[in-house]
Design a protein around this motif. Structure first.
Motif, mmCIF file in Angstrom:
data_model
loop_
_atom_site.group_PDB
_atom_site.id
_atom_site.type_symbol
_atom_site.label_atom_id
_atom_site.label_comp_id
_atom_site.label_asym_id
_atom_site.label_seq_id
_atom_site.Cartn_x
_atom_site.Cartn_y
_atom_site.Cartn_z
ATOM 1 N N UNK A 221 0.413 -0.871 -0.271
ATOM 2 C CA UNK A 221 0.333 -0.468 -0.133
ATOM 3 C C UNK A 221 0.860 0.946 0.071
ATOM 4 N N UNK A 222 -0.268 1.856 -0.426
ATOM 5 C CA UNK A 222 0.669 3.761 -0.360
ATOM 6 C C UNK A 222 -0.251 4.491 0.235
ATOM 7 N N UNK B 282 -2.621 6.839 -8.433
ATOM 8 C CA UNK B 282 -3.776 6.611 -8.484
ATOM 9 C C UNK B 282 -3.913 6.708 -10.250
ATOM 10 N N UNK B 283 -3.626 7.738 -11.063
ATOM 11 C CA UNK B 283 -3.826 7.763 -12.833
ATOM 12 C C UNK B 283 -3.063 6.836 -13.227
ATOM 13 N N UNK C 33 -6.438 -0.374 -5.356
ATOM 14 C CA UNK C 33 -7.977 0.418 -5.199
ATOM 15 C C UNK C 33 -7.665 1.418 -4.136
ATOM 16 N N UNK C 34 -7.979 2.488 -3.631
ATOM 17 C CA UNK C 34 -8.101 4.223 -2.920
ATOM 18 C C UNK C 34 -9.143 3.511 -2.666
ATOM 19 N N UNK D 203 -4.695 7.538 0.917
ATOM 20 C CA UNK D 203 -4.130 5.033 1.018
ATOM 21 C C UNK D 203 -4.659 4.888 -0.430
ATOM 22 N N UNK D 204 -3.443 4.361 -1.538
ATOM 23 C CA UNK D 204 -4.032 3.553 -2.390
ATOM 24 C C UNK D 204 -3.382 2.404 -1.811
ATOM 25 N N UNK D 205 -4.171 1.215 -1.852
ATOM 26 C CA UNK D 205 -3.773 -0.590 -1.610
ATOM 27 C C UNK D 205 -3.843 -1.227 -2.577
#
Length: 244
Positions: free
Chosen positions: A151-152, A179-180, A189-190, A195-197
């Motif tokens: 994740x980020x 994300x883009x 998924x955001x 968070x982006x996981x």
């Protein structure tokens, strides 16, 4: 174009590797950039300055710092480079696994050995370059394989990347931009604006949070549970994974 490093204290060995690379490039119709070093000290000086390679052919038995010690230092700066050990002795074969060596090749190196090693390493590099991110981190330019990204998280202008190895990397940027870039990859998924996981690493989804396999808790905003659960189940079904 892949970047190759040769490190061997014997001038004749370096000359042989350069000749083999030239033959390989001609046979495969590929272009390479290579740098040759006659000591691990010279190699590490460039690595510490930010130099990065895709493939490294490293002699083990060299005066001063041997290749195994140098490989450990390389791994502190670069976890992606394919390290191929070259040696006349098999005694370090087991130890080579500790630095995640790509291969352990005994000398003398025949053309067919070199071509086989390069075919394998180049194929792996090409795959990683297709499914990877390039980060400007405190440790220099780092390539991150997307399948290793758990994740980020963003705080201000700092993106923090958590990898499945436990390594944490920081880079300046915007989560919107990340994300883009990852739109073509359905496993990301955001669930929260910060968070982006990677859904491959989800351990549990509850009403207020997502628990990742490494134990990290990602908050779920109010009203996002059903949407997140449905998105995850859809991803699982598409991947044809068993669900009870």
């Amino acid at each position: 174009m892949l970047k190759i490093a040769f490190c061997d204290d014997e001038t004749a060995e370096i000359a042989q590797l350069e000749e083999l690379l030239e033959e390989y490039a001609a046979a495969r119709g590929q272009e390479f950039v290579h740098t040759s070093y006659q000591s691990s000290v010279e190699l590490m000086a460039d690595i510490e300055k930010g130099e990065r390679f895709d493939i490294m052919l490293l002699d083990i038995l060299m005066p001063g710092e041997n290749g195994m010690t140098a490989a450990r230092e390389v791994r502190e700066h670069d976890t992606n480079v394919k390290i191929i050990f070259l040696t006349a002795s098999p005694e370090f074969a087991v130890e080579s696994y500790a630095v995640d060596a790509w291969y352990y090749q005994l000398k003398p190196i025949r053309q067919e050995d070199f071509f086989r090693l390069m075919d394998s390493a180049c194929a792996a590099c090409s795959k990683e370059q297709t499914h990877s991110l390039i980060l400007r981190s405190k440790n220099g330019i780092v390539r991150v394989e997307l399948e290793k990204l758990v994740y980020c998280e963003v705080m201000g202008r700092t993106l923090t990347f958590h990898l499945n190895s436990g390594v944490v990397l920081e880079s300046m940027g915007r989560l919107d931009d990340l994300c883009n870039q990852l739109v073509p990859y359905p496993n990301f998924l955001r669930p929260h604006r910060s968070f982006l996981i990677n859904m491959e690493y989800i351990a549990n989804i509850a009403a207020r949070s997502i628990t990742m396999q490494d134990g990290a808790e990602v908050p779920l905003p109010h009203g996002k549970y059903s949407e997140t659960k449905d998105r995850y189940l859809s991803y699982i079904f598409d991947r044809k994974k068993a669900v009870l």
